[in-house]
Design a protein around this motif. Structure first.
Motif, PDB file in Angstrom:
ATOM      1  N   PHE A 211      39.091  23.271  66.931  1.00 21.74           N
ATOM      2  CA  PHE A 211      39.924  22.466  67.810  1.00 21.74           C
ATOM      3  C   PHE A 211      39.730  22.845  69.262  1.00 21.74           C
ATOM      4  O   PHE A 211      39.903  22.028  70.170  1.00 21.74           O
ATOM      5  N   ALA A 212      39.358  24.141  69.501  1.00 16.98           N
ATOM      6  CA  ALA A 212      39.185  24.588  70.882  1.00 16.98           C
ATOM      7  C   ALA A 212      38.023  23.890  71.561  1.00 16.98           C
ATOM      8  O   ALA A 212      37.946  23.874  72.782  1.00 16.98           O
ATOM      9  N   LYS A 213      37.100  23.330  70.771  1.00 21.67           N
ATOM     10  CA  LYS A 213      35.942  22.679  71.349  1.00 21.67           C
ATOM     11  C   LYS A 213      36.233  21.244  71.746  1.00 21.67           C
ATOM     12  O   LYS A 213      35.424  20.590  72.365  1.00 21.67           O
ATOM     13  N   VAL A 214      37.374  20.734  71.360  1.00 25.05           N
ATOM     14  CA  VAL A 214      37.696  19.348  71.679  1.00 25.05           C
ATOM     15  C   VAL A 214      38.012  19.242  73.161  1.00 25.05           C
ATOM     16  O   VAL A 214      38.736  20.077  73.715  1.00 25.05           O
ATOM     17  N   GLN A 215      37.462  18.216  73.760  1.00 27.52           N
ATOM     18  CA  GLN A 215      37.683  18.021  75.186  1.00 27.52           C
ATOM     19  C   GLN A 215      39.141  17.642  75.426  1.00 27.52           C
ATOM     20  O   GLN A 215      39.738  16.895  74.676  1.00 27.52           O
ATOM     21  N   GLY A 216      39.703  18.170  76.492  1.00 20.88           N
ATOM     22  CA  GLY A 216      41.092  17.901  76.805  1.00 20.88           C
ATOM     23  C   GLY A 216      42.056  18.780  76.048  1.00 20.88           C
ATOM     24  O   GLY A 216      43.176  18.356  75.746  1.00 20.88           O
ATOM     25  N   LEU A 217      41.635  19.992  75.725  1.00 12.27           N
ATOM     26  CA  LEU A 217      42.496  20.914  74.971  1.00 12.27           C
ATOM     27  C   LEU A 217      43.749  21.261  75.760  1.00 12.27           C
ATOM     28  O   LEU A 217      44.854  21.283  75.218  1.00 12.27           O
ATOM     29  N   ASP A 218      43.585  21.554  77.031  1.00 17.77           N
ATOM     30  CA  ASP A 218      44.737  21.904  77.852  1.00 17.77           C
ATOM     31  C   ASP A 218      45.764  20.787  77.869  1.00 17.77           C
ATOM     32  O   ASP A 218      46.973  21.023  77.823  1.00 17.77           O
ATOM     33  N   THR A 219      45.286  19.540  77.926  1.00 14.05           N
ATOM     34  CA  THR A 219      46.206  18.403  77.929  1.00 14.05           C
ATOM     35  C   THR A 219      46.984  18.334  76.636  1.00 14.05           C
ATOM     36  O   THR A 219      48.197  18.076  76.625  1.00 14.05           O
ATOM     37  N   ALA A 220      46.315  18.588  75.523  1.00 14.30           N
ATOM     38  CA  ALA A 220      46.999  18.565  74.226  1.00 14.30           C
ATOM     39  C   ALA A 220      48.062  19.645  74.146  1.00 14.30           C
ATOM     40  O   ALA A 220      49.187  19.402  73.673  1.00 14.30           O
ATOM     41  N   LEU A 221      47.734  20.848  74.634  1.00 18.04           N
ATOM     42  CA  LEU A 221      48.718  21.933  74.607  1.00 18.04           C
ATOM     43  C   LEU A 221      49.909  21.613  75.501  1.00 18.04           C
ATOM     44  O   LEU A 221      51.060  21.894  75.153  1.00 18.04           O
ATOM     45  N   VAL A 222      49.628  21.034  76.659  1.00 25.26           N
ATOM     46  CA  VAL A 222      50.720  20.674  77.566  1.00 25.26           C
ATOM     47  C   VAL A 222      51.625  19.628  76.930  1.00 25.26           C
ATOM     48  O   VAL A 222      52.863  19.686  77.035  1.00 25.26           O
ATOM     49  N   ARG A 223      51.023  18.662  76.234  1.00 26.22           N
ATOM     50  CA  ARG A 223      51.835  17.644  75.568  1.00 26.22           C
ATOM     51  C   ARG A 223      52.709  18.257  74.486  1.00 26.22           C
ATOM     52  O   ARG A 223      53.883  17.888  74.325  1.00 26.22           O
ATOM     53  N   LEU A 224      52.143  19.177  73.722  1.00 26.49           N
ATOM     54  CA  LEU A 224      52.936  19.846  72.690  1.00 26.49           C
ATOM     55  C   LEU A 224      54.089  20.629  73.314  1.00 26.49           C
ATOM     56  O   LEU A 224      55.233  20.570  72.830  1.00 26.49           O
ATOM     57  N   GLN A 225      53.782  21.361  74.386  1.00 24.66           N
ATOM     58  CA  GLN A 225      54.835  22.119  75.056  1.00 24.66           C
ATOM     59  C   GLN A 225      55.920  21.184  75.593  1.00 24.66           C
ATOM     60  O   GLN A 225      57.119  21.468  75.477  1.00 24.66           O
TER      61      GLN A 225
END
Length: 453
Positions: A211-225
């Motif tokens: 999953f870490a290789k998926v582009q936009g990882l930071d965005t996904a984490l921010v959305r979860l947070q």
């Protein structure tokens, strides 16, 4: 291969020819040019073949060979006696080699830094993901704890019978509480149950590296947070609303005792306990490092226990109506003109308009003290609610209980009639404190305020 000149050929001979007489051969008359050409050219013979070249070319070749030889000798001599040139050449080669090695080392270091950065980013991602998973679990636990909070806390009230049901049921016909205007009801906010909007996909926890290789990882984490922040905010807001309602409920319930002039502590001491038994397990308060949610949930639990105790106490206070439907009084409490004598007289209760045979219900829990004919009351029932509180129901056409029966809120105890000193079908209802009649409307108004607020 041999080099021969024509002039040598014309004026010399082999040694064994010295004995021969010299014979001069006459030259041809008309061939002077070839002789001149033969004297000025060179012949190269090899393997029976002869190549004739001019003197200019010959001397150019000889000069070139001589110059090259001299240059080679001079260079060899220079390098032989000048070691610094060779040293500089070797140093230059070594410098180039060191430069290449330094470049390779730099590239390796850069690769190591890149790899370390990737590992660090992966570790940070795993930490963030683990934090999100733990936070989600905590929010789900909070949601489960909030689901355990009751939606309704009812002290008991009178509910109209269902269609087709008998209105004159036996002693066992105890209606369930109903939300009428004098009912004690606590309704939690409709959004009390907090649900998680977003859940971490199972593949994220199982394969974080992928999953870490998926582009936009930071965005996904921010959305979860952000989603978890919204859930936590709603949960805290719900807890605040529940706590405010509980505290307001307690204030209103205690206000009932104050308005009625009743001693709350005395009544609570005389109220039957709600539980049957079991080992005593003290409630542990939250630790000092507990978060806001746990401390607030603890306060709500304590407040809820207080509400339950007040509900049991209020179940002995007759602040509900004895008949169903709209309240209509034919006579109030106090001085009035006696309908039979026409003189002023004290009316010790309320007269509820009703039809003959309408069910009469108990307004609080208690025990039947009397049930039968009682002078001007006609057929009358008196219920003792404890703590000096009692209610009377007069002019009944039918009595459905007997002395000593335990009565519950809303239980049908008789039927409306016109027995005794009565001019028509109605219910004479009294509330008494320590044997003295008090205005029943005081209790009814307290119940209306408690149920409608």
């Amino acid at each position: 291969m041999s080099y021969r000149s024509n002039r040598q050929t014309d004026h010399s001979s082999h040694p064994h020819d010295h004995a021969r007489p010299h014979v001069r051969r006459p030259a041809p008359l008309h061939s002077p040019a070839p002789q001149a050409s033969s004297r000025s050219s060179y012949t190269i013979a090899h393997a029976g073949k002869q190549v004739r070249i001019g003197p200019v070319v010959f001397w150019i070749v000889v000069g070139t060979v001589t110059v090259m030889g001299a240059w080679s000798a001079a260079t060899a001599t220079y390098f032989a006696f000048r070691d610094d040139v060779l040293t500089r050449l070797i140093a230059r080669q070594a410098s180039m080699q060191y430069a290449y090695e330094d470049r390779i080392a730099e590239l390796r270091a850069r690769l190591d830094r890149t790899t370390s950065r990737q590992l660090l980013d992966q570790e940070q991602f795993d930490q963030k993901l683990d934090q999100i998973v733990r936070r989600q679990s905590a929010l789900e636990s909070r949601a489960a704890a909030m689901n355990a909070l009751p939606d309704v806390s009812v002290t008991g009230s009178i509910k109209p019978p269902a269609r087709g049901a008998a209105t004159d049921g036996g002693l066992s016909a105890i209606p369930k509480p109903s939300p009428i205007n004098d009912t004690v009801i606590f309704v939690a906010p409709p959004d009390r149950e907090a649900r998680l909007e977003s859940r971490t996909p199972p593949t994220v926890a199982a394969q974080p590296a992928q999953f870490a290789k998926v582009q936009g990882l930071d965005t996904a984490l921010v959305r979860l947070q952000t989603s978890l922040d919204q859930v936590e905010t709603r949960q805290l807001a719900t807890l605040n609303a529940v706590e405010d309602q509980y505290e307001g409920r307690i204030r209103r319930m205690r206000g009932v005792f104050t308005d009625l002039g009743l001693d709350l502590n005395q009544m609570q001491g005389a109220t039957p306990k709600g539980g049957i038994g079991g080992p005593f397990v003290p409630v542990k308060p939250p630790s000092k490092d507990a978060d806001t949610f746990d401390r607030q949930l603890y306060r709500i639990s304590i407040t809820r226990a207080q509400i339950d105790r007040l509900n049991r106490t209020l179940s002995l206070v007759p602040y509900r109506k004895p008949v169903l439907g709209e309240v209509e009084f034919s006579s109030g409490f106090g001085v009035r003109t006696d309908p039979f004598l026409g003189r002023p007289a004290m009316h010790t209760g309320l007269d509820f308009r009703a039809s003959m045979g309408d069910p009469v219900r108990a307004t609080a829990n208690g025990r039947v003290e009397s049930a039968g004919w009682s002078g001007g009351y006609g057929r009358m029932i008196e219920i003792d609610h404890g703590n000096g509180l009692a209610t009377r129901y007069g002019h009944l056409s039918d009595i459905k209980v007997k002395v000593g029966d335990i009565i519950k809120i809303g239980q049908i105890i008789g039927a409306v009639g016109s027995t005794g000193r009565s001019t028509g079908p109605h219910l004479h209802y009294e509330t008494r404190i320590d044997g003295d009649a008090v205005d029943p409307q005081k209790f009814l108004r307290a119940g209306v305020r408690l149920g409608s607020s």
